[in-house]
Design a protein around this motif. Structure first.
Motif, PDB file in Angstrom:
ATOM      1  N   LEU A   1       0.816  -1.221   0.000  1.00 41.55           N
ATOM      2  CA  LEU A   1       0.000   0.000   0.000  1.00 41.55           C
ATOM      3  C   LEU A   1       0.848   1.270   0.000  1.00 41.55           C
ATOM      4  O   LEU A   1       0.317   2.365  -0.208  1.00 41.55           O
ATOM      5  N   TYR A   2       2.157   1.125   0.246  1.00 42.62           N
ATOM      6  CA  TYR A   2       2.997   2.327   0.379  1.00 42.62           C
ATOM      7  C   TYR A   2       2.983   3.256  -0.834  1.00 42.62           C
ATOM      8  O   TYR A   2       3.089   4.468  -0.678  1.00 42.62           O
ATOM      9  N   PRO A   3       2.885   2.720  -2.060  1.00 42.53           N
ATOM     10  CA  PRO A   3       2.864   3.667  -3.192  1.00 42.53           C
ATOM     11  C   PRO A   3       1.599   4.534  -3.193  1.00 42.53           C
ATOM     12  O   PRO A   3       1.595   5.609  -3.771  1.00 42.53           O
ATOM     13  N   VAL A   4       0.547   4.037  -2.561  1.00 44.44           N
ATOM     14  CA  VAL A   4      -0.738   4.738  -2.609  1.00 44.44           C
ATOM     15  C   VAL A   4      -0.963   5.578  -1.352  1.00 44.44           C
ATOM     16  O   VAL A   4      -1.306   6.756  -1.417  1.00 44.44           O
ATOM     17  N   PHE A   5      -0.784   4.952  -0.174  1.00 51.17           N
ATOM     18  CA  PHE A   5      -1.034   5.641   1.101  1.00 51.17           C
ATOM     19  C   PHE A   5       0.291   5.942   1.807  1.00 51.17           C
ATOM     20  O   PHE A   5       1.265   5.209   1.642  1.00 51.17           O
ATOM     21  N   CYS A   6       0.308   6.975   2.622  1.00 58.98           N
ATOM     22  CA  CYS A   6       1.509   7.207   3.423  1.00 58.98           C
ATOM     23  C   CYS A   6       1.614   6.066   4.441  1.00 58.98           C
ATOM     24  O   CYS A   6       0.638   5.358   4.699  1.00 58.98           O
ATOM     25  N   LYS A   7       2.813   5.875   4.991  1.00 62.52           N
ATOM     26  CA  LYS A   7       3.073   4.645   5.756  1.00 62.52           C
ATOM     27  C   LYS A   7       2.197   4.488   6.996  1.00 62.52           C
ATOM     28  O   LYS A   7       1.708   3.409   7.294  1.00 62.52           O
ATOM     29  N   ALA A   8       2.025   5.584   7.721  1.00 61.83           N
ATOM     30  CA  ALA A   8       1.226   5.493   8.951  1.00 61.83           C
ATOM     31  C   ALA A   8      -0.202   5.053   8.625  1.00 61.83           C
ATOM     32  O   ALA A   8      -0.798   4.247   9.356  1.00 61.83           O
ATOM     33  N   LEU A   9      -0.723   5.537   7.527  1.00 59.73           N
ATOM     34  CA  LEU A   9      -2.103   5.186   7.164  1.00 59.73           C
ATOM     35  C   LEU A   9      -2.173   3.772   6.595  1.00 59.73           C
ATOM     36  O   LEU A   9      -3.152   3.052   6.835  1.00 59.73           O
ATOM     37  N   ALA A  10      -1.138   3.373   5.857  1.00 58.16           N
ATOM     38  CA  ALA A  10      -1.091   1.990   5.369  1.00 58.16           C
ATOM     39  C   ALA A  10      -1.081   1.042   6.566  1.00 58.16           C
ATOM     40  O   ALA A  10      -1.763   0.007   6.574  1.00 58.16           O
ATOM     41  N   HIS A  11      -0.354   1.435   7.610  1.00 55.20           N
ATOM     42  CA  HIS A  11      -0.306   0.602   8.812  1.00 55.20           C
ATOM     43  C   HIS A  11      -1.689   0.526   9.478  1.00 55.20           C
ATOM     44  O   HIS A  11      -2.150  -0.556   9.844  1.00 55.20           O
ATOM     45  N   GLN A  12      -2.325   1.674   9.612  1.00 50.14           N
ATOM     46  CA  GLN A  12      -3.664   1.676  10.221  1.00 50.14           C
ATOM     47  C   GLN A  12      -4.637   0.840   9.394  1.00 50.14           C
ATOM     48  O   GLN A  12      -5.529   0.184   9.929  1.00 50.14           O
ATOM     49  N   GLU A  13      -4.437   0.854   8.087  1.00 57.32           N
ATOM     50  CA  GLU A  13      -5.340   0.100   7.212  1.00 57.32           C
ATOM     51  C   GLU A  13      -5.248  -1.392   7.491  1.00 57.32           C
ATOM     52  O   GLU A  13      -6.264  -2.097   7.456  1.00 57.32           O
ATOM     53  N   MET A  14      -4.016  -1.863   7.743  1.00 54.66           N
ATOM     54  CA  MET A  14      -3.793  -3.304   7.879  1.00 54.66           C
ATOM     55  C   MET A  14      -3.813  -3.788   9.324  1.00 54.66           C
ATOM     56  O   MET A  14      -3.877  -4.991   9.559  1.00 54.66           O
ATOM     57  N   ASP A  15      -3.745  -2.876  10.269  1.00 53.34           N
ATOM     58  CA  ASP A  15      -3.603  -3.260  11.675  1.00 53.34           C
ATOM     59  C   ASP A  15      -4.957  -3.601  12.309  1.00 53.34           C
ATOM     60  O   ASP A  15      -5.723  -2.725  12.697  1.00 53.34           O
ATOM     61  N   SER A  16      -5.227  -4.888  12.443  1.00 52.43           N
ATOM     62  CA  SER A  16      -6.488  -5.311  13.047  1.00 52.43           C
ATOM     63  C   SER A  16      -6.346  -5.527  14.545  1.00 52.43           C
ATOM     64  O   SER A  16      -7.341  -5.722  15.243  1.00 52.43           O
TER      65      SER A  16
END
Lengths: 457, 457
Positions: free
Chosen positions: A48-63
């Motif tokens: 997801l890094y090319p699309v979202f910034c890293k912190a948000l990519a992390h929030q997206e995947m962090d369940s």
């Protein structure tokens, strides 16, 4: 009848505002199915890094993380317009003659006029914190675009908004609002992207769709140095940010000695309802409390009530990873006569899973009765509701009238996501009796669902 | 620097809301000069009965009663949207680098989007209570018309609104808002009145003025059974109702341990500033406290700063009694390029007297710097201000910058009367650099002032 001493508008003090977001996934017995890459393999955070910034990519995947600290700078902006009021609709109750107590959480008291600012501020903050210089997004009705323009301006980020062409033409004021915050607003499809140019070549009169605007915004984000893409609904990260709505509501209800029996919210991509129910669904899943949750969608875009629970693309250009959600097919476009937002073909994967597993219900409503409810509400509550929010008003009134029949003193909570100042053409149609309702035929849906990717099915 | 622990938005609980209006005249050392009939004799309460309902005619003439109980039904509507927040503009202070503390009382959190609802509800209530079936009024920018439409709908009164033709054409959404509340909106001059027909005969392209719309609305009110006329500003009764703004502010400041050094408000007819200052001016006149009061008017309609303190008609048709006030002449029309309201030729007789006697100051500002201030404010405070309110923002910023120079920690309070969602065309002009400023020449003013009635002079 039970007496609850609620003021018309209950405002928490800013010092009482929650300082953490709640991650709904952390409490779920079964998680939503994972995001897949087009080849069928599971998407990882790095994808997801090319699309979202890293912190948000992390929030997206962090369940796993249950509570996420809200950054100080985000809190300090929240405090300019939050906590939002929990309102008691005394006059509506009286008008309906219902024994039910009707509450609504009103998110329209900020310039963007809706709850969208809650996630816009967070997403702009993280983008800025990672040193990005710009962000791109899409907007349909314009609430998200306005909110993000406001947030981007605050953090000094450049912003390009792809606005569905038909909306840009029908809602010039929304465009001016965004431009007032220095955003660059382009009607989509545009000639600034490969996706847009291809669509215009095939049909120069293409009036656009949310799915197309997403494709354009992503294309620019991934090909521009220092840019990333942001989205105002559907995503897990957005529901996380919007949990501030529910957490504030929970606290306000505690002060009143109340707890909702039913929560009603409109759903387009699910950001509002997902945020509103967050702590209540946590307690329901944990078996601590019980609450009925009712998602209300337009009959013209009935993802929950007539869609399939399947893997699908998030955009029309089929450039995104695949999410398992209730969907009408990424090529679905609701009838042009439908006013306002709630036009997305899919639905939040979190809400989709909860619905699939029986934790919530869904109903669909046609737009004329929605505007009838909106007009009634506006004259009783001195708020002109957005058409989106008015779907929830309509369903709430129906629920309250059922209570009148049964005599039940239910506590009903609904999400009033925003104001309708930019939707007066739709009100005008309703006033003049020229508003029409059009729901997709079974054939329409069969056509767009036929196109679902055969992956992960 | 003094630390005051003010939240960004201070909301009083509804139980703390004042239950009485304060009548500014009761505390004045010298009263405003009496209203005169065209023959030069003093108008009595009964002379107003054909135009206003009796309770309001009484409030108009009653200088003696200090506090007036707010009727229960009015209070119950106030509680739906009030108390309004007293806000601290921390981010604006920081941006300006000023030691001043900047507060604003925000009146935009209701459907009408402005403070106008406070008097609209009161006037509709009294009309209904006396058994009237309908009311008429005029509106320029549309805030008053919207507020009154809302109030009339609530009490089940018919409403006819004469809307200045140029506004009706430029602001179709305002018209739709009023129609959503079932008001009948007519572009003025219209062919429904003698005044209107005469003007259209002389010039079919007459684009209207507030003074003309007032004449039309009064003509219909006095010739229709069961109807009376209502007005949204200028009148003593309106300032009485708007005192709720100041009384709430006083209480909120008490809670903070604050007291304003300067109060800034925009003035068209004076309803907002007159309401905001009510209790503070009471204490200033009594010698208990001191506060500077600054009225801010547009340079294109400079009643205070360039008008005469003289007896004049309140309407262009010269059908009303005469009031002594600061006026530019009842035939004065501000340049068409002026955005928003604040276009009235005269000024509240109460504020006029206070200004004449040295209790307050006045400044005028051009509209480009006003919109510059509005844009700055919108991105720092998440409120899109109305152009009218932005006059006060501009003057407040100037005051705060002077504090920066002198190092004074002044407490500045201004009135943020409403939101600018219906003024985006003006924002657009400003964004595009096409906004122009035009102030009347001395010749322009001499012409319109030459027409002042020679009565009571």
């Amino acid at each position: 009848m039970t007496t609850i001493n609620a003021p018309h508008r209950l405002y928490l003090h800013e010092d009482e505002m929650p300082t953490r977001w709640y991650n709904l996934r952390a409490g779920m017995k079964e998680l939503p199915d994972p995001m897949l890459l087009p080849d069928g393999t599971e998407a990882q955070e790095e994808h997801l890094y090319p699309v979202f910034c890293k912190a948000l990519a992390h929030q997206e995947m962090d369940s796993a993380t249950e509570y996420v600290d809200i950054p100080e700078e985000v809190l300090s902006i929240y405090k300019v317009y939050r906590p939002s009021p929990l309102c008691r609709a005394y006059d509506l109750e009286k008008y309906l003659g219902t024994p039910a107590r009707i509450y609504y959480k009103f998110e329209g008291n900020n310039t963007s006029g809706s709850h969208k600012l809650n996630s816009a501020v967070a997403q702009a903050y993280y983008a800025k914190a990672e040193g990005l210089t710009g962000i791109t997004t899409e907007t349909g009705a314009g609430q998200w675009g306005t909110a993000l323009a406001e947030a981007a301006r605050y953090f000094g980020l450049d912003l390009i908004v792809y606005m569905v062409k038909v909306s840009a033409e029908q809602k010039p004021f929304r465009k001016i609002m965004m431009e007032t915050f220095e955003a660059k607003v382009l009607a989509s499809p545009s000639d600034t992207t490969n996706v847009g140019r291809a669509l215009l070549e095939a049909d120069p009169d293409n009036s656009g769709s949310l799915g197309t605007a997403i494709s354009e915004a992503i294309e620019v984000a991934v090909t521009t140095e220092g840019y990333r893409y942001v989205l105002g609904s559907v995503l897990n990260q957005v529901l996380l940010h919007q949990s501030i709505i529910g957490l504030e509501t929970e606290l306000a209800f505690e002060k009143l000695g109340e707890y909702p029996d039913v929560i009603v919210g409109c759903t387009g991509g699910g950001s509002n309802l997902g945020g509103l129910i967050a702590p209540f669904m946590r307690d329901k899943i944990a078996g601590k409390k019980d609450v009925r949750v009712v998602a209300v969608e337009p009959a013209s875009c009935p993802s929950f009530t007539r869609g399939e629970y399947a893997y699908d693309f998030c955009d029309t250009g089929k450039t995104t990873p695949l999410a398992r959600m209730y969907t009408l097919g990424s090529g679905f476009r609701p009838s042009a006569n439908h006013a306002g937002g709630l036009r997305y073909h899919g639905m939040s994967p979190i809400l989709s899973k909860l619905y699939h597993d029986g934790y919530m219900e869904a109903v669909s409503v046609e737009q004329s009765p929605v505007f009838e409810a909106a007009k009634l509400f506006s004259r009783l509550e001195t708020i002109l509701p957005a058409p989106e929010s008015s779907h929830a008003i309509k369903a709430t009134i129906d629920e309250a009238l059922r209570c009148k029949e049964t005599g039940e003193e239910k506590t009903i909570l609904f999400g009033l996501t925003g104001t309708g100042y930019f939707d007066l053409n739709a009100y005008d149609q309703y006033n003049k009796g020229t508003m029409t309702d059009r729901v997709p035929t079974d054939d329409d849906l069969m056509k767009s669902l036929k196109d679902l990717p055969q992956i992960g099915a």
